[in-house]
Design a protein around this motif. Structure first.
Motif, short mmCIF file in Angstrom:
data_model
loop_
_atom_site.label_atom_id
_atom_site.label_comp_id
_atom_site.label_asym_id
_atom_site.label_seq_id
_atom_site.Cartn_x
_atom_site.Cartn_y
_atom_site.Cartn_z
N ASP A 31 -14.14 -5.94 -7.56
CA ASP A 31 -14.40 -7.07 -6.79
C ASP A 31 -13.60 -8.38 -7.35
OD1 ASP A 31 -17.75 -8.13 -5.11
OD2 ASP A 31 -15.49 -9.13 -5.33
N TYR A 32 -12.51 -8.79 -6.55
CA TYR A 32 -11.57 -9.70 -6.89
C TYR A 32 -12.50 -11.24 -6.64
CZ TYR A 32 -7.72 -6.56 -7.50
OH TYR A 32 -6.79 -5.66 -8.02
N TYR A 33 -13.24 -11.31 -5.52
CA TYR A 33 -13.92 -12.58 -5.45
C TYR A 33 -14.86 -12.61 -6.56
CZ TYR A 33 -11.92 -12.37 -0.71
OH TYR A 33 -11.01 -12.34 0.23
N ALA B 293 -6.91 -10.87 -10.07
CA ALA B 293 -7.51 -10.97 -8.75
C ALA B 293 -7.01 -12.27 -8.12
CB ALA B 293 -9.08 -11.54 -9.36
N TYR B 294 -6.33 -13.28 -8.93
CA TYR B 294 -5.73 -14.28 -8.32
C TYR B 294 -4.56 -13.90 -7.67
CZ TYR B 294 -3.26 -18.64 -8.00
OH TYR B 294 -2.50 -20.02 -7.40
N ALA B 295 -3.81 -12.91 -8.16
CA ALA B 295 -2.43 -12.50 -7.64
C ALA B 295 -2.67 -11.80 -6.30
CB ALA B 295 -1.87 -11.41 -8.64
N THR B 296 -3.75 -11.40 -5.88
CA THR B 296 -4.18 -10.65 -4.82
C THR B 296 -4.71 -11.62 -3.76
OG1 THR B 296 -4.67 -8.41 -5.59
CG2 THR B 296 -5.68 -8.99 -3.52
N ALA C 12 -5.18 -7.46 3.32
CA ALA C 12 -5.27 -5.98 3.19
C ALA C 12 -6.51 -5.65 2.30
CB ALA C 12 -4.05 -5.23 2.37
N TYR C 13 -6.76 -6.35 1.60
CA TYR C 13 -7.98 -6.26 0.46
C TYR C 13 -9.05 -6.20 1.13
CZ TYR C 13 -11.22 -7.06 -3.21
OH TYR C 13 -12.01 -7.03 -4.21
N ASP C 14 -9.25 -7.24 2.19
CA ASP C 14 -10.46 -7.31 3.04
C ASP C 14 -10.66 -6.31 3.78
OD1 ASP C 14 -10.09 -11.03 3.28
OD2 ASP C 14 -10.86 -9.86 1.72
N GLU C 15 -9.75 -5.63 4.20
CA GLU C 15 -9.95 -4.25 5.26
C GLU C 15 -10.66 -3.21 4.55
OE1 GLU C 15 -5.71 -4.75 7.52
OE2 GLU C 15 -6.22 -2.84 6.58
N LEU C 16 -10.38 -3.37 3.04
CA LEU C 16 -11.29 -2.14 2.31
C LEU C 16 -12.81 -2.41 2.34
CD1 LEU C 16 -9.25 -2.17 -0.91
CD2 LEU C 16 -8.91 -0.83 1.11
N GLY C 17 -13.44 -3.62 2.98
CA GLY C 17 -14.82 -3.81 3.13
C GLY C 17 -15.33 -4.29 1.53
N HIS C 18 -16.62 -4.03 1.21
CA HIS C 18 -17.03 -4.57 0.15
C HIS C 18 -17.96 -3.54 -0.46
CE1 HIS C 18 -19.57 -8.27 -1.67
NE2 HIS C 18 -18.85 -7.53 -2.54
N PRO C 19 -17.26 -2.66 -1.19
CA PRO C 19 -18.15 -1.52 -2.07
C PRO C 19 -18.72 -2.30 -3.17
CG PRO C 19 -15.78 -0.62 -1.37
CD PRO C 19 -15.96 -2.26 -1.07
N PRO C 20 -19.58 -1.57 -3.98
CA PRO C 20 -20.03 -2.08 -4.96
C PRO C 20 -18.86 -2.02 -6.33
CG PRO C 20 -21.49 -0.64 -4.59
CD PRO C 20 -20.36 -0.44 -3.66
N ALA C 21 -18.78 -3.13 -7.07
CA ALA C 21 -17.56 -3.24 -7.86
C ALA C 21 -17.75 -1.90 -8.88
CB ALA C 21 -17.86 -4.45 -9.00
N LEU D 230 -2.08 -0.61 -5.87
CA LEU D 230 -1.97 -0.17 -4.36
C LEU D 230 -1.74 -1.21 -3.41
CD1 LEU D 230 -2.98 1.70 -2.05
CD2 LEU D 230 -5.31 1.05 -2.19
N LEU D 231 -2.25 -2.24 -3.82
CA LEU D 231 -2.02 -3.73 -3.09
C LEU D 231 -0.54 -4.03 -3.35
CD1 LEU D 231 -5.46 -5.35 -3.72
CD2 LEU D 231 -4.67 -4.55 -1.67
N ALA D 232 -0.01 -3.97 -4.63
CA ALA D 232 1.47 -4.26 -4.80
C ALA D 232 2.05 -3.35 -3.95
CB ALA D 232 1.58 -4.21 -6.50
N SER D 233 1.88 -2.21 -3.61
CA SER D 233 2.82 -1.38 -2.96
C SER D 233 2.85 -1.55 -1.68
CB SER D 233 2.21 0.27 -3.33
OG SER D 233 1.14 0.55 -2.41
N LEU D 234 2.13 -2.39 -0.98
CA LEU D 234 2.01 -2.72 0.38
C LEU D 234 3.57 -2.89 1.03
CD1 LEU D 234 -1.26 -4.35 1.10
CD2 LEU D 234 -0.76 -1.96 0.97
N GLY D 235 3.92 -2.58 1.95
CA GLY D 235 5.35 -2.84 2.22
C GLY D 235 6.39 -2.03 1.75
N ARG D 236 6.13 -1.00 0.90
CA ARG D 236 7.26 -0.34 0.42
C ARG D 236 7.43 0.96 0.95
NH1 ARG D 236 5.55 -1.25 -6.20
NH2 ARG D 236 5.79 -3.54 -6.19
N GLY D 237 6.54 1.24 1.83
CA GLY D 237 6.85 2.49 2.48
C GLY D 237 7.55 2.59 3.84
#
Length: 301
Positions: free
Chosen positions: A5-7, A52-55, A64-73, A102-109
């Motif tokens: 939970d980066y927030y 957290a800040y980098a994302t 993209a992170y917000d698309e994951l929803g809000h599971p428990p940390a 995972l988030l850093a890999s976005l756009g590499r595929g």
């Protein structure tokens, strides 16, 4: 894969704007920076805050992170099925990644295949340092420990003379490596000034409190006062009032172009010898000075 939970890490709400996110990051980065904190978990917390800040500062990654929803940390989760199709060339590239990778890999595929060969500037980083007023005035060199995708590295950083509170220095080319011939990223260094026993900074000027005896203020005096470069003599004009500012030119944080201001406080002795009391009584008898007399106002035209 465990959810982070980066927030929560930054202590901001999920609808926080970029300024709120930056403010929270800077505060936490100063608190947990390994050079500034003695807490045993400071280094780990610093890395968590940086991750957290980098994302959250990156619009695409945050979306993209917000698309994951809000599971428990700490909860186990899997990325949405469409991510494998959109971002992974073989459908299994995410199996061994953690959330940050995972988030850093976005756009590499596949989605990023068309731009894979395009130049891409290296990633920018932000960090914070706290320096003394003396180092702010004369400049300094220090070691900065940076945690990034390549691990920890130490940089020798030069702080130029004349920096001020909350100034941001740009270290060109010291960030992440560029791709396909693009330049390396930068590091943005946020300056904080350590509290000083005497001086209070305001921009590049410095202020301090100067106590005077009643006779020094009334008659004038030469008094020794501190500066960041050593003590100097200050001329106190006769008739100096409490609250008045006396200026020492060119002796602030930017040498030659900023000043020191002495804020005058007139101190009255709390105990008197018999001769001193006799002198004050004589002064009270012969003086016509009335500090409570209000000067007449000019009639408006």
């Amino acid at each position: 894969m465990k959810y982070k939970d980066y927030y929560e890490t930054l202590g901001v709400s999920r609808d926080a704007d970029l300024d709120q996110i930056k403010k929270a990051y800077r505060k936490l980065a100063r608190t947990y920076h390994p050079d500034m904190s003695k807490a045993p978990d400071a280094e780990g917390r610093f890395k968590e805050v940086a991750e957290a800040y980098a994302t959250l500062k990156d619009t695409a990654k945050r979306a993209a992170y917000d698309e994951l929803g809000h599971p428990p940390a700490g909860a186990e989760f899997a990325p949405p099925p469409q991510w494998r199709q959109d971002f992974s060339a073989d459908g299994s590239a995410f199996d061994d990644l953690d959330l940050a990778d995972l988030l850093a890999s976005l756009g590499r595929g596949q989605r990023g295949a068309a731009s894979a060969s395009m130049p891409r500037k290296g990633r920018d980083y932000e960090s914070a340092v706290t320096i003394t007023l003396t180092d702010a005035r004369r400049g300094s060199t220090m070691n900065l420990t940076l945690a990034d995708a390549a691990g920890e590295r130490t940089l020798e950083v030069t702080i130029p003379p004349g920096v001020r509170q909350d100034q941001k220095l740009r270290l060109r080319g010291k960030g992440g490596k560029g791709h396909n011939g693009a330049p390396d990223g930068d590091i943005y260094l946020h300056i904080a000034l350590a509290p000083h026993a005497v001086f209070r900074p305001d921009g590049l000027d410095l202020y301090f409190d100067l106590a005077l005896a009643p006779w020094e203020a009334a008659l004038g005096a030469e008094v020794e006062v501190p500066t960041l470069a050593g003590p100097v003599l200050l001329t106190v004009p006769a008739g100096t009032r409490s609250g008045q500012k006396l200026r020492l030119r060119g002796r602030g944080l930017a040498e030659g172009s900023s000043d020191i201001y002495a804020i005058i406080h007139i101190e009255v002795p709390t105990t008197l010898t018999d001769p001193e009391r006799a002198l004050y009584l004589e002064l009270a008898r012969i003086s016509h000075f009335n500090p409570r007399k209000v000067a007449p106002k000019e009639n408006p035209r």
